[in-house]
Design an enzyme around this catalytic site. Structure first.
Site, PDB file in Angstrom:
ATOM      1  N   GLU A 178       4.937  -0.696 -21.449  1.00 42.04           N
ATOM      2  CA  GLU A 178       4.971   0.779 -21.427  1.00 42.04           C
ATOM      3  C   GLU A 178       3.975   1.366 -22.418  1.00 42.04           C
ATOM      4  OE1 GLU A 178       9.302   2.332 -20.967  1.00 42.04           O
ATOM      5  OE2 GLU A 178       9.413   0.326 -21.808  1.00 42.04           O
ATOM      6  N   LYS A 182      20.386  -3.556 -21.965  1.00 38.94           N
ATOM      7  CA  LYS A 182      18.972  -3.280 -21.705  1.00 38.94           C
ATOM      8  C   LYS A 182      18.012  -4.335 -22.264  1.00 38.94           C
ATOM      9  CE  LYS A 182      17.299   0.033 -20.133  1.00 38.94           C
ATOM     10  NZ  LYS A 182      17.194   1.400 -20.651  1.00 38.94           N
ATOM     11  N   TYR A 223     -30.317  13.675 -36.961  1.00 38.39           N
ATOM     12  CA  TYR A 223     -28.982  13.471 -37.505  1.00 38.39           C
ATOM     13  C   TYR A 223     -28.310  14.805 -37.807  1.00 38.39           C
ATOM     14  CZ  TYR A 223     -25.031  12.139 -40.342  1.00 38.39           C
ATOM     15  OH  TYR A 223     -23.749  11.999 -40.805  1.00 38.39           O
ATOM     16  N   ASN A 241      14.038  -3.896 -22.423  1.00 40.27           N
ATOM     17  CA  ASN A 241      12.983  -2.942 -22.069  1.00 40.27           C
ATOM     18  C   ASN A 241      11.585  -3.545 -22.206  1.00 40.27           C
ATOM     19  OD1 ASN A 241      14.901  -0.950 -21.605  1.00 40.27           O
ATOM     20  ND2 ASN A 241      14.860  -0.262 -23.741  1.00 40.27           N
ATOM     21  N   SER A 269      18.053  -1.720 -26.384  1.00 34.61           N
ATOM     22  CA  SER A 269      18.401  -0.315 -26.546  1.00 34.61           C
ATOM     23  C   SER A 269      19.453  -0.197 -27.636  1.00 34.61           C
ATOM     24  CB  SER A 269      18.943   0.221 -25.221  1.00 34.61           C
ATOM     25  OG  SER A 269      19.759   1.351 -25.457  1.00 34.61           O
ATOM     26  N   GLN A 280     -20.550  12.098 -37.951  1.00 31.66           N
ATOM     27  CA  GLN A 280     -19.517  11.399 -38.716  1.00 31.66           C
ATOM     28  C   GLN A 280     -18.211  11.306 -37.924  1.00 31.66           C
ATOM     29  OE1 GLN A 280     -19.384  11.982 -43.038  1.00 31.66           O
ATOM     30  NE2 GLN A 280     -17.349  12.840 -42.737  1.00 31.66           N
ATOM     31  N   THR A 325       0.894  -1.158   0.000  1.00 32.03           N
ATOM     32  CA  THR A 325       0.000   0.000   0.000  1.00 32.03           C
ATOM     33  C   THR A 325       0.934   1.210   0.000  1.00 32.03           C
ATOM     34  OG1 THR A 325      -0.110   0.171   2.404  1.00 32.03           O
ATOM     35  CG2 THR A 325      -1.785  -1.203   1.355  1.00 32.03           C
ATOM     36  N   HIS A 326       0.542   2.247  -0.699  1.00 35.52           N
ATOM     37  CA  HIS A 326       1.412   3.431  -0.875  1.00 35.52           C
ATOM     38  C   HIS A 326       2.757   3.043  -1.484  1.00 35.52           C
ATOM     39  CE1 HIS A 326      -1.342   5.513   1.985  1.00 35.52           C
ATOM     40  NE2 HIS A 326      -1.355   4.314   2.546  1.00 35.52           N
ATOM     41  N   LYS A 380     -16.563   7.975 -35.777  1.00 41.32           N
ATOM     42  CA  LYS A 380     -15.958   6.730 -36.259  1.00 41.32           C
ATOM     43  C   LYS A 380     -14.495   6.533 -35.902  1.00 41.32           C
ATOM     44  CE  LYS A 380     -19.305   6.776 -39.713  1.00 41.32           C
ATOM     45  NZ  LYS A 380     -19.773   7.969 -38.957  1.00 41.32           N
TER      46      LYS A 380
HETATM   47  N1  ARG Z   1     -20.768   9.662 -43.535  1.00 43.95           N
HETATM   48  C1  ARG Z   1     -21.943   9.874 -42.764  1.00 43.95           C
HETATM   49  C2  ARG Z   1     -21.661   9.595 -41.307  1.00 43.95           C
HETATM   50  O1  ARG Z   1     -20.716   8.950 -41.057  1.00 43.95           O
HETATM   51  C3  ARG Z   1     -23.021   8.949 -43.216  1.00 43.95           C
HETATM   52  C4  ARG Z   1     -24.381   9.502 -43.018  1.00 43.95           C
HETATM   53  C5  ARG Z   1     -24.528  10.633 -43.936  1.00 43.95           C
HETATM   54  N2  ARG Z   1     -25.827  11.205 -43.898  1.00 43.95           N
HETATM   55  C6  ARG Z   1     -26.056  12.355 -44.477  1.00 43.95           C
HETATM   56  N3  ARG Z   1     -27.223  12.805 -44.427  1.00 43.95           N
HETATM   57  N4  ARG Z   1     -25.114  13.034 -45.086  1.00 43.95           N
HETATM   58  O2  ARG Z   1     -22.357  10.017 -40.407  1.00 43.95           O
END
Ligand code: ARG
Length: 457
Positions: free
Chosen positions: A289, A282, A316, A284, A276, A321, A154-155, A324
């Site tokens: 890490e 070394k 929407y 590593n 290294s 977009q 601990t610590h 992603k």
């Molecule tokens: N590339 C768009 C996205 O990833 C797809 C949906 C596009 N819809 C639109 N009304 N332009 O969200």
């Protein structure tokens, strides 16, 4: 090719095109996009929105696009706006103008929501497999070290002796929570948004349950406006992954520490170390890490999407977009980190002698001395004080508890008997911690048995 443009008098500015397109990253969703389209077109045929012949033709074309992309016979046009446009363009090449009927009763808004749900669902299943593999590795190493005693900390100060198996099983249960959280998240991912179309639903007589069933979804999104704008399932995935990254980072940090010359508790396999360029001696622990370092981007991805979403009006918005790259990066980073940690853990060898030696300094059995006096009837506070005086005495004399004679013990309290010698041995201290979840060997064996059951379920 563009899926829109009828009402425009000129092409987009090149910079506008580059700024708004998503193909460079959403091409990763190609498989899911095709799977979603096949389910959609079957449904359109089933509901007589398209003729059976049209539906069959489009489905066969989509299958050819899928096969062509996976064999490399077909390639994506890098100039395309997004993966939806690009699959449709390839489909036109296969089946001609009838391809244009695929988009009936659908918008890219519900289409992308579907693709993302399919992606997250698959990633959850894969990450859950990788977490289980790491857990299995931890249990296997723990089983080999049911009699290896080491200092628990601990610590980062030597605190009390524990079994190495006990320490490793702590990580097992941390990772178990990660696996459980992902399973919880999966329930909310597993709803089908198709049929929401742009946001309002559609006037065609569609059957969203038919699509949901084809794609193995557990149910339907209950509100079409929510269906196209909801990214909670990604947020939740990113948050769960971030917590998993915390745990992986902690395990990694401990591996870094333990493999140092100062600790020397673990020796990593050559296959998991790097050298290294200047210091020939070394070895590593770079994998550990980087696992620790990469947790940062996983946290960042969560913050990224939270910030994207916080000011959005329904439904929407193109901002979405931006979900992603954060999602893909987290999925890849956590997947790799889990696999690297598993590799390092399974191949590491533990220096049990170093661990035993580390117990000889720092008085990690001092709590046991106090407990001994409590059993003899002293209040814990008083016992704690006496044990503290003994530690001070030993420090002054530069000796350990084991070098004290019974007379010396008795000079601090008449309650000490011959058996104190056994009680202050690390093995004796460990054997005494019989409370549930504790470090005594039967308790740790219980934890391992429980772990084995969790891995079977
Ligand atoms: N590339 C768009 C996205 O990833 C797809 C949906 C596009 N819809 C639109 N009304 N332009 O969200």
């Amino acid at each position: 090719m563009r899926l829109w443009g009828g009402r425009f008098s000129k092409d987009p500015d090149q910079l506008a095109h580059e700024f708004t397109r998503s193909l460079p990253f959403d091409q990763r969703l190609a498989e899911h996009d095709i799977a979603g389209s096949i389910a959609h077109v079957r449904m359109l045929g089933h509901c007589a929105v398209l003729t059976p012949g049209e539906a069959r033709k489009i489905e066969a074309g989509l299958e050819r696009v899928r096969a062509g992309l996976s064999s490399g016979e077909l390639t994506l046009d890098p100039e395309s706006e997004d993966i939806h446009t690009e699959i449709e363009r390839l489909l036109i090449e296969q089946v001609g103008a009838v391809a244009g009927k695929l988009h009936t009763a659908r918008s890219r808004n519900d289409q992308i929501a579907l693709d993302l749900r399919l992606f997250v669902r698959e990633e959850i299943d894969s990450l859950r497999d990788h977490t289980a593999a790491l857990q299995r590795a931890l249990v296997e190493v723990a089983e080999k070290h049911l009699d290896t005693v080491m200092p628990g900390y601990t610590h980062l100060q030597r605190a009390q002796p524990v079994l190495l198996a006990h320490h490793l099983m702590a990580y097992f249960f941390m990772v178990q929570r990660d696996r459980d959280r992902l399973a919880e998240c999966r329930k909310r991912v597993d709803l089908c948004p198709l049929g929401a179309a742009a946001l309002a639903g559609t006037s065609f007589p569609i059957d969203p349950s038919f699509v949901a069933k084809q794609l193995g979804f557990d149910g339907l999104c209950p509100n079409s406006i929510d269906a196209v704008s909801d990214r909670d399932f990604i947020l939740e995935f990113l948050a769960d992954a971030a917590i998993a990254a915390v745990h992986l980072s902690q395990l990694a940090a401990e591996i870094v520490l333990w493999s140092s010359t100062e600790f020397g508790f673990v020796r990593l396999d050559d296959a998991w170390c790097t050298g290294s360029s200047i210091m020939p001696q070394k070895r590593n622990p770079d994998g550990a890490e980087l696992t620790r370092g990469k947790a940062g981007r996983v946290f960042g991805n969560l913050m990224n999407l939270l910030s994207v979403l916080k000011g959005l009006p329904l439904a929407y918005n193109r901002d979405l977009q931006e979900d992603k790259e954060a999602l893909f990066d987290t999925a890849d980073t956590v997947s790799a980190s889990l696999r690297v940690m598993r590799g390092m853990v399974t191949t590491a060898s533990f220096d049990t002698q170093r661990m035993a030696d580390a117990l000889s300094a720092g008085f990690p059995t001092a709590t046991g001395v106090a407990d001994y006096l409590v059993r003899a009837g002293l209040p814990f506070r008083e016992a704690h004080g006496i044990a503290g005086q003994i530690v001070q005495y030993c420090e002054k004399e530069k000796i350990g508890f084991e070098q004290l004679s019974v007379e010396e013990w008795r000079s601090f309290s008449a309650e000490f008997g011959e058996d104190i010698v056994k009680r202050i041995s690390p093995g004796g201290a460990v054997a005494g911690k019989v409370s549930p979840g504790g470090t005594a060997p039967p308790q740790v064996k219980d934890q391992i048995a429980r772990a084995r059951k969790l891995l079977e379920s």
